[in-house]
Design an enzyme around this catalytic site. Structure first.
Site, mmCIF file in Angstrom:
data_model
loop_
_atom_site.group_PDB
_atom_site.id
_atom_site.type_symbol
_atom_site.label_atom_id
_atom_site.label_comp_id
_atom_site.label_asym_id
_atom_site.label_seq_id
_atom_site.Cartn_x
_atom_site.Cartn_y
_atom_site.Cartn_z
ATOM 1 N N ASP A 15 0.842 -1.192 0.000
ATOM 2 C CA ASP A 15 0.000 0.000 0.000
ATOM 3 C C ASP A 15 0.881 1.247 0.000
ATOM 4 O O ASP A 15 1.755 1.385 0.859
ATOM 5 C CB ASP A 15 -0.907 0.016 1.238
ATOM 6 C CG ASP A 15 -1.735 1.286 1.324
ATOM 7 O OD1 ASP A 15 -2.699 1.404 0.558
ATOM 8 O OD2 ASP A 15 -1.408 2.164 2.154
ATOM 9 N N ASP A 114 -3.426 2.526 -5.690
ATOM 10 C CA ASP A 114 -2.338 2.634 -4.703
ATOM 11 C C ASP A 114 -2.124 1.359 -3.894
ATOM 12 O O ASP A 114 -1.439 1.381 -2.873
ATOM 13 C CB ASP A 114 -2.605 3.799 -3.749
ATOM 14 C CG ASP A 114 -3.885 3.632 -2.946
ATOM 15 O OD1 ASP A 114 -4.671 2.719 -3.255
ATOM 16 O OD2 ASP A 114 -4.101 4.418 -2.005
ATOM 17 N N GLU A 115 -2.680 0.247 -4.352
ATOM 18 C CA GLU A 115 -2.550 -0.993 -3.591
ATOM 19 C C GLU A 115 -2.442 -2.188 -4.541
ATOM 20 O O GLU A 115 -3.148 -2.255 -5.551
ATOM 21 C CB GLU A 115 -3.756 -1.166 -2.671
ATOM 22 C CG GLU A 115 -3.527 -2.119 -1.523
ATOM 23 C CD GLU A 115 -4.599 -1.977 -0.450
ATOM 24 O OE1 GLU A 115 -4.982 -3.010 0.129
ATOM 25 O OE2 GLU A 115 -5.049 -0.843 -0.188
#
Length: 416
Positions: A15, A114-115
């Protein structure tokens, strides 16, 4: 629990910390971990949402990703950055390419901008154990992009994700194997567990369940009775068991429908809304045509402004599946005229086409010249594909009520 019956993998859940804010800070030559920076969807609107806050801003003022622009403190040290979604997508893509240096594409599952999950099976001789690889990836991302990340390590995706949420965001890297579940995960409140939302939390709390360990020790039969398949999944997740695939082409999913919606920047009247609905129908049908699909069920959703609240959500099925804009538009307007209360102002609209079929399998109606209708749509799509999404538009899209031109400047509802 006999964990010898279940597969063990080396899975990382990565993350990017305060991703949007970190990207904007690096663009401005600022330290993402020290600067107080807020990424705002549209700084020209006081009610615009704060999409991301830097760690320093969160720490000092408790700003979260559901705060509004007008709620930000009047602190001259706070940097306001408008959202640039194209930049975030570009950096996200480059980070994925970096991860591809360590592991093949089929072992990378992008969960969001974002992950990402990464499976490391068999890489020990090249890079060392999973913890060592996590440290290398953390350093590589920081050296290449100036962005810090949190990494969870687990035997499966669920364990990697949850230990990342619960522990890695404070520690940087955290690990949870099957044997660690009772100690590291069971004490966690149910609302902190990935996949459990506010509604599920309330339902669990009514049953006297407040942490993950209580789910694990609850009677599986009663969980299934209360929540069906979700209850069974909750139970196995509480024991750390997740059988979802860790390798494969994660980009291929079966398309169940095509939908588009918009939160309007002003109140729309009955006279305005037809233009907005037409623009949404055009986009829905364009996407359906790009997949060579047609649909039988048209869905229209309308939400009223805060003053009146409410709205409606209705659908209608037709005999002959279609992806023709005019067909979908006529059904939507029929639903609107039937269920609209006649006076409320409108702030949100969405249109959906589902119950899909392959276009080639649908027999044309011999008593209607539908081929020409289809051809017009495909020609317009080809022009837009070559010259841009606004290269050819309906005249109504240029009016004040049109939404297509403004939407073309955005990604995910925010400006590029």
């Amino acid at each position: 629990m006999d964990y010898s019956l279940y597969p063990r993998h080396d899975v990382l859940c990565i993350d990017m910390r305060s991703f949007y804010a970190s990207v904007e800070a690096m663009k401005l030559g600022l330290d993402p971990m020290k600067v107080m920076l807020a990424v705002v969807g549209d700084p020209n609107r006081s009610g615009s949402i704060v999409l991301a806050a830097s760690p320093a801003l969160k720490s000092k003022y408790g700003i979260s990703n559901v705060s509004r622009f007008y709620e930000l403190p009047k602190d001259p040290d706070i940097v306001i950055a408008p959202a640039h979604m194209a930049d975030y997508l570009k950096v996200s893509t480059e980070i994925t390419k970096l991860l591809n240096r360590y592991t093949p594409k089929e072992a990378i599952h992008v969960y969001s901008v974002d992950e990402v999950w990464v499976t490391l099976n068999g890489l020990e001789k090249l890079y060392g154990g999973s913890w060592q690889i996590a440290e290398k990836i953390t350093q590589d991302i920081f050296d290449s992009f100036g962005i810090t990340c949190s990494i969870g390590i687990g035997d499966n995706k669920f364990l990697a994700k949850v230990v990342m949420d619960l522990h890695a965001k404070q520690l940087g890297i955290a690990e949870c194997r099957y044997e660690d579940v009772e100690k590291k995960l069971w004490p966690a409140p149910v609302e902190k567990i990935w996949g459990i939302g506010s509604r599920m939390k309330r339902n669990l709390n009514r049953m006297g369940i407040v942490n993950l360990g209580q789910i694990a020790n609850f009677n599986l039969k009663y969980l299934k009775k209360h929540f069906g398949v979700m209850g069974e999944q909750l139970y196995w997740h509480a024991w750390g068991i997740d059988l979802s695939p860790v390798f494969g082409d994660f980009t291929k999913t079966k398309q169940k429908g095509f939908g588009h919606g918009i939160s309007l920047l002003r109140d729309y009247s009955e006279e305005d809304i037809s233009v907005c609905i037409l623009d949404l129908c055009e986009e829905v049908c364009r996407r359906a045509r790009s997949f060579n699909k047609v649909g039988k069920t048209i869905h229209l959703g309308i939400s009223y402004s805060k003053e009146t609240r409410g709205g409606f959500s209705r659908s209608q099925s037709i005999h002959l599946p279609t992806n023709v804009t005019k067909d979908i538009y006529q059904i939507c307007m029929h639903l609107f005229q039937k269920f609209y209360d006649g006076e409320s102002k409108i702030r949100h609209v969405y249109v959906t086409l589902d119950n899909l079929f392959d276009k080639e399998k649908i027999q044309l109606d011999l008593f209607e010249d539908r081929a020409k209708k289809n051809d017009v749509g495909y020609v317009m799509d080809a022009i837009r594909s070559k010259y841009g999404s606004t290269s050819i538009l309906r005249a109504s899209s240029y009016t004040d009520a049109g939404i297509t031109i403004d939407r073309s400047k955005k990604i995910g509802g925010h400006y590029k």
